[in-house]
Write a protein that holds these residues in place. Structure first.
Motif, short mmCIF file in Angstrom:
data_model
loop_
_atom_site.label_atom_id
_atom_site.label_comp_id
_atom_site.label_asym_id
_atom_site.label_seq_id
_atom_site.Cartn_x
_atom_site.Cartn_y
_atom_site.Cartn_z
N GLY A 20 58.01 28.18 13.39
CA GLY A 20 56.77 27.56 13.76
C GLY A 20 56.90 26.86 15.11
N PRO A 21 55.89 27.04 15.98
CA PRO A 21 54.71 27.88 15.77
C PRO A 21 55.08 29.36 15.72
CG PRO A 21 54.78 27.14 18.05
CD PRO A 21 55.89 26.43 17.33
N THR A 22 54.20 30.13 15.14
CA THR A 22 54.44 31.55 14.94
C THR A 22 53.46 32.38 15.77
OG1 THR A 22 52.97 31.62 13.02
CG2 THR A 22 55.29 31.14 12.60
N ALA A 23 53.69 33.68 15.79
CA ALA A 23 52.82 34.58 16.54
C ALA A 23 51.38 34.49 16.01
CB ALA A 23 53.32 36.02 16.42
N VAL A 24 50.44 34.47 16.94
CA VAL A 24 49.02 34.38 16.59
C VAL A 24 48.37 35.74 16.84
CG1 VAL A 24 46.82 33.25 17.10
CG2 VAL A 24 48.95 31.94 17.15
N ASP A 176 55.06 18.34 0.91
CA ASP A 176 54.94 18.93 2.24
C ASP A 176 55.08 20.44 2.07
OD1 ASP A 176 55.66 20.22 4.62
OD2 ASP A 176 57.46 19.03 4.94
N THR A 177 53.98 21.17 2.34
CA THR A 177 54.01 22.63 2.31
C THR A 177 53.66 23.20 3.67
OG1 THR A 177 53.20 24.62 1.14
CG2 THR A 177 51.66 22.77 1.37
N VAL A 178 54.12 22.50 4.72
CA VAL A 178 53.79 22.89 6.09
C VAL A 178 54.27 24.31 6.38
CG1 VAL A 178 54.20 22.37 8.53
CG2 VAL A 178 53.70 20.52 6.94
N GLN A 201 49.91 26.20 12.02
CA GLN A 201 50.64 26.98 13.00
C GLN A 201 51.78 27.80 12.42
OE1 GLN A 201 51.03 23.80 12.40
NE2 GLN A 201 53.11 23.11 12.77
N LYS A 202 51.81 27.92 11.10
CA LYS A 202 52.92 28.65 10.48
C LYS A 202 52.36 29.87 9.73
CE LYS A 202 56.03 24.89 10.94
NZ LYS A 202 57.46 24.61 10.81
#
Length: 392
Positions: A20-24, A176-178, A201-202
């Motif tokens: 994270g951040p990951t591909a968008v 926390d499950t971010v 963002q993940k």
């Protein structure tokens, strides 16, 4: 994927393979570029309402549940929002630590005057369930805090088992499950998760900048008390009436919400169950391929499907490997903040917009990098191991 103008010597397209951040996805980026519209107007409110409606079942909440709260923030801001709405000065709280994020909860809780006890597992290990049960038997806690997907170690928390233990008491379970939500199964209602917070963002494959909180009716009885906090921007009591009307509480980050909406539409098109299964299949394949290249899987418990954490092969320095992947192969992997593991640990995201092609490319480029560094890498065997794992 578009070639980025980066100051590195590579003709390969840029690949962000972080936890994270990951591909968008391109269509999510296009959604973010739509014209800015009135955030309380008729062009935007249906989008915002649909964001809430689509997030609700991803958390595993039923139709009679409290709608989620979406706000501009980082993932740690989401964690702080949970803390200031649950914690009151002087009350006791139990934190389950399996990596670097448990201590973040501890720091936030102590920052608002809560008293913290900690149940600590070895890094990479499972939540120490017996320790939690013993602590809850002897002490009254307002809440237990835990991590769903520990991105620092690659371990998946057994929230179902933890929820069964916490559910025998009056304590809340705050999670926390971010790096978990939409990539690892989450059944908040069924598992007794009272507060769950995430970032966009993940696995939600959106640009960074939004956090989301989902709370149970049991949690609300605590949140609604006037002695929590201190609270300001993150006061859930301000968010709930607006979320129930399908409206933003403050000025909405319109571009980011358009992006998140498009990402949620994509998850809906794939189907949540299929999305979770894809994450599990691809993460299993990456572990198989990297193991065939001589890497060792770091977590000693069930690995999270969203972030793979490895030890490099003997003789391969992790920092040098990560730098080589960036400079020669235009691929960003993550190091660790855990000082004692910096020379050997590498972390790779397997969440959000990730495909079979990403996994095979990771394996192929890593095999080349190992040879560059004086090691060895049987790329054919590694690709076969990954392919066989995908087929199961």
């Amino acid at each position: 994927m578009t070639q980025l103008d980066l100051p590195i010597h590579s003709s390969l397209p840029y690949r962000i393979r972080l936890p994270g951040p990951t591909a968008v996805p391109e269509r999510v980026m296009r959604a973010a570029s739509r014209p800015i519209v009135a955030h309380r107007g008729s062009r935007f409110l249906p989008v915002f309402k649909d964001v809430l409606d689509r997030l609700h079942p991803i958390f595993g909440r039923g139709p009679d549940g409290i709608p989620p709260f979406v706000f501009a923030s980082t993932g740690i801001g989401g964690m702080e929002s949970a803390v200031v709405n649950v914690v009151a000065p002087g009350e006791r709280f139990l934190v389950c630590t399996t990596g670097q994020w448990g201590p973040v909860f501890r720091r936030l809780i102590e920052g608002v005057g809560g008293v913290v006890d900690e149940v600590v597992s070895p890094y990479g290990g499972a939540i120490y369930l017996e320790g939690v049960e013993k602590a809850l038997t002897g002490t009254k806690y307002t809440a237990v805090f835990a991590i769903h997907s520990e991105s620092s170690t690659g371990a998946l928390g057994d929230l179902k088992a933890l929820g069964a233990i916490v559910g025998k008491t009056d304590a809340l379970l705050v999670v926390d499950t971010v790096s978990g939500l939409a990539g690892a199964e989450m059944q908040a209602d069924a598992w007794g998760v009272d507060v769950a917070v995430t970032g966009c963002q993940k696995a939600l494959m959106s640009p960074p900048g939004l956090a989301v909180a989902s709370v149970s009716h049991k949690a609300w009885a605590v949140i609604d008390k006037p002695d929590r906090g201190p609270r300001g921007y993150f006061d859930y009591r301000k968010f709930r009436p607006n979320s129930e009307k399908g409206e933003p509480t403050y000025t909405a980050p319109v571009a980011m919400l358009h992006a998140l909406h498009e990402a949620l539409v994509m998850i809906g098109e794939e189907g949540l169950e299929a999305c979770i299964a894809r994450h599990l299949r691809l993460s299993t394949a990456l572990r198989a391929g990297f193991s065939a290249l001589g890497f060792s899987v770091f977590p000693t418990t069930t690995p999270t499907p969203t972030c793979q954490v490895f030890y490099t092969p003997e003789g391969i320095d992790a920092q040098a490997y990560i730098a080589l992947m960036a400079e020669r192969y235009n691929t960003d992997y993550a190091t660790t903040r855990l000082e004692e593991h910096k020379s050997r640990m590498v972390r790779i995201g397997t969440m959000g917009c990730v495909s079979e092609g990403d996994i095979f490319t990771d394996i192929h480029l890593t095999a080349r990098a190992l040879v560059d560094m004086g090691g060895s890498g049987d790329v054919e065997a590694a690709l076969k191991a990954a392919s066989d794992a995908m087929a199961k």
